[in-house]
Design an enzyme around this catalytic site. Structure first.
Site, PDB file in Angstrom:
ATOM      1  N   ARG A  61      21.134   5.709   1.750  1.00  0.00           N
ATOM      2  CA  ARG A  61      20.559   4.782   1.410  1.00  0.00           C
ATOM      3  C   ARG A  61      20.684   3.875   2.827  1.00  0.00           C
ATOM      4  O   ARG A  61      19.525   2.651   3.074  1.00  0.00           O
ATOM      5  CB  ARG A  61      21.116   4.500   0.762  1.00  0.00           C
ATOM      6  CG  ARG A  61      20.095   3.158  -0.092  1.00  0.00           C
ATOM      7  CD  ARG A  61      20.664   2.744  -1.818  1.00  0.00           C
ATOM      8  NE  ARG A  61      21.588   2.361  -1.750  1.00  0.00           N
ATOM      9  CZ  ARG A  61      22.736   2.714  -2.251  1.00  0.00           C
ATOM     10  NH1 ARG A  61      22.837   2.976  -3.705  1.00  0.00           N
ATOM     11  NH2 ARG A  61      24.028   1.894  -2.379  1.00  0.00           N
ATOM     12  N   TYR A 116      -1.346 -12.954  -0.989  1.00  0.00           N
ATOM     13  CA  TYR A 116      -1.402 -11.745  -1.723  1.00  0.00           C
ATOM     14  C   TYR A 116      -1.154 -11.885  -3.368  1.00  0.00           C
ATOM     15  O   TYR A 116       0.104 -12.580  -3.864  1.00  0.00           O
ATOM     16  CB  TYR A 116      -0.798 -10.467  -1.194  1.00  0.00           C
ATOM     17  CG  TYR A 116      -1.058  -9.287  -1.436  1.00  0.00           C
ATOM     18  CD1 TYR A 116      -2.085  -8.382  -1.680  1.00  0.00           C
ATOM     19  CD2 TYR A 116       0.080  -8.598  -2.263  1.00  0.00           C
ATOM     20  CE1 TYR A 116      -2.154  -7.336  -1.936  1.00  0.00           C
ATOM     21  CE2 TYR A 116       0.203  -7.636  -2.624  1.00  0.00           C
ATOM     22  CZ  TYR A 116      -0.786  -6.823  -2.906  1.00  0.00           C
ATOM     23  OH  TYR A 116      -0.952  -5.219  -3.105  1.00  0.00           O
ATOM     24  N   ASP A 188       3.255 -13.086   5.674  1.00  0.00           N
ATOM     25  CA  ASP A 188       2.929 -11.651   5.510  1.00  0.00           C
ATOM     26  C   ASP A 188       1.934 -11.379   6.721  1.00  0.00           C
ATOM     27  O   ASP A 188       0.652 -11.984   6.181  1.00  0.00           O
ATOM     28  CB  ASP A 188       2.078 -11.902   3.496  1.00  0.00           C
ATOM     29  CG  ASP A 188       1.270 -10.014   3.444  1.00  0.00           C
ATOM     30  OD1 ASP A 188       1.282  -9.562   4.271  1.00  0.00           O
ATOM     31  OD2 ASP A 188       1.469 -10.466   2.316  1.00  0.00           O
TER      32      ASP A 188
HETATM   33  C1  PLP Z   1      -1.616  -4.434   0.446  1.00  0.00           C
HETATM   34  C2  PLP Z   1      -0.900  -5.477   0.332  1.00  0.00           C
HETATM   35  C3  PLP Z   1       0.037  -5.963  -0.022  1.00  0.00           C
HETATM   36  C4  PLP Z   1       0.975  -5.013  -0.591  1.00  0.00           C
HETATM   37  O1  PLP Z   1       1.455  -3.935   0.050  1.00  0.00           O
HETATM   38  P1  PLP Z   1       1.164  -2.107  -0.919  1.00  0.00           P
HETATM   39  O2  PLP Z   1       2.449  -1.685  -0.156  1.00  0.00           O
HETATM   40  O3  PLP Z   1       0.652  -2.167  -1.259  1.00  0.00           O
HETATM   41  O4  PLP Z   1       2.751  -2.408  -1.850  1.00  0.00           O
HETATM   42  C5  PLP Z   1       0.543  -7.179   0.866  1.00  0.00           C
HETATM   43  N1  PLP Z   1       0.480  -8.070   1.367  1.00  0.00           N
HETATM   44  C6  PLP Z   1      -1.135  -7.806   1.887  1.00  0.00           C
HETATM   45  C7  PLP Z   1      -1.387  -9.275   2.606  1.00  0.00           C
HETATM   46  C8  PLP Z   1      -1.436  -6.440   1.696  1.00  0.00           C
HETATM   47  O5  PLP Z   1      -3.082  -6.724   1.622  1.00  0.00           O
END
Ligand code: PLP
Length: 399
Positions: A61, A116, A188
């Site tokens: 892990r 998101y 993000d």
């Molecule tokens: C798709 C997405 C996520 C989440 O990713 P997953 O792998 O689907 O959990 C987060 N932020 C943005 C901007 C995304 O487009």
């Protein structure tokens, strides 16, 4: 190690680092790629080693040669500010782990209104339940974010551009205010990837990737990464350990393999995406194209200043039309698949509506909205496909 340098001592450009980092051909007995290590138990050679938890790896892990290779690649790509990279089983898990690593009961969190949507749900759901208060702010607020701060504001979550509505947020301005107030900034960075937006160099403390998207690049994995600077990394690592966050070795390997071609794939998504955006700007059915690399976009100046490229994801606002016409468009395109996610090799289209969940800003686009992902198909074929869609759209309008 200076991460701008490869295995030798010659400084390397990011494209080169994607090729050279995360592999040691000697240790791999001549094979070009690192092995996919499936494993939980790691054996200790002596009782003394066991008592001291000595050894490069201790338990599945906590990491393996495969995860280490991916972490080295991402660190090389993020640049010298990056102190560590955490691995998560999805992009959303990367976001939630990062938030949990900086917040505690009684804290206040600021979140960009274009974030998101599942990130928003986590703040309003689990974080609220655990005593963290969230306030959403206008993505265009810039240094004006100062007035949103409370004495207990611990973190700011941004996403630029927002992955549906594509406003550009002034991240350096927000980071300056946040740091003066003792808060951390989480970004993000999925849309641009560290290749086109060096968030950690622009004041961000934790930079996230939904690696499901461009890092994986082939729509075949769920994966997330958490890149943190020296200030944030200890608590990110601690939180990962406390939560038990990890990912399977096959997905780690696919993310690693995807990164080898990230630079060429993104360059093509950028070029094709911008060409499609310019073409759509001139279509009579389209009222507006939301793409920060277009000179006409309100966020263009910030994009130019802070980003070195754009990916293949953007949105369009259609001229006012009934849902029936939009559905006819969606049903008649063939290359543009209808489905969630993006960042793979294939083109996608999805209708969206931010108006029913935003709280700090109003979303009034003035017509139906579609999000497009421009894949690696030839743009002439993609234009022909959308022309077919617009013909169906116009046929419904003509009654
Ligand atoms: C798709 C997405 C996520 C989440 O990713 P997953 O792998 O689907 O959990 C987060 N932020 C943005 C901007 C995304 O487009």
């Amino acid at each position: 190690m200076d991460s701008s340098r490869g295995p030798g001592s010659i400084p390397q450009q990011p494209e080169t680092r994607l090729v050279t980092s995360g592999r040691d051909t000697k240790a791999q007995r001549g094979f070009v790629n690192p092995p996919v290590v499936h494993g939980s138990t790691v054996l200790y050679p002596t009782a003394e080693d066991l008592h001291a938890h000595r050894g490069e790896f201790q338990y599945g892990r906590h990491g393996s040669p495969t995860t280490k290779a991916l972490q080295e690649m991402l660190m090389a790509l993020e640049g010298p500010e990056c102190a560590g990279v955490g691995i998560a089983p999805s992009g959303l898990a990367a976001i939630t782990t990062a938030l949990l690593s900086v917040l505690k009961a009684g804290d206040h969190l600021l979140v960009c209104d274009n974030v998101y949507r599942p990130s928003r749900n986590f703040c309003n759901g689990l974080l609220a339940r655990y005593g963290v208060e969230t306030t959403f702010f206008d993505p265009l607020i810039g240094a004006g974010i100062e007035r949103m701060f409370k004495p207990n504001t611990r973190a700011v979550l941004v996403e630029a551009p927002g992955s549906q509505s594509f406003e550009m947020t002034d991240i350096p301005a927000i980071a300056a205010v946040a740091h003066a107030r003792g808060a951390l900034v989480i970004d993000d960075n999925t849309w641009a990837t560290p290749l086109y937006h060096r968030s950690l160099e622009q004041g961000v403390d934790i930079s996230l990737q939904a690696a499901t998207k461009y890092i994986g690049g082939h729509s075949d994995i769920m994966f997330g990464t958490i890149s943190a600077n020296a200030k944030a990394w200890p608590s990110v690592l601690e939180t990962i350990r406390l939560l038990g966050v990890c990912a399977g070795p096959d997905d780690v390997f696919l993310a690693l393999r995807g990164m080898r071609t990230l630079a060429v794939r993104l360059a093509q998504h950028y070029r094709s995406g911008l060409e499609m955006a310019r073409w759509l700007e001139h279509r009579p059915e389209v009222a507006r194209v939301l793409h920060p690399a277009l000179e006409s976009d309100p966020g263009h100046a910030i994009w130019r200043r802070d980003f070195t490229g754009a990916s293949g994801l953007f949105s369009i606002v259609l001229k006012p039309a009934p849902q029936k016409a939009v559905d006819a468009l969606l049903d008649s395109v063939e290359l543009f698949g209808m489905g969630f996610s993006w960042g793979g090799f294939e083109s996608l289209v999805i209708p969206f509506d931010c108006s029913n969940y935003r709280t700090a800003t109003k979303w009034v686009p003035g017509g139906p909205t579609l999000r497009l992902h421009i894949g690696l198909e030839h743009v002439d074929d993609l234009k022909a496909d959308l022309e077919r869609g617009f013909a169906a759209f116009n046929a419904v309008l003509a009654g």
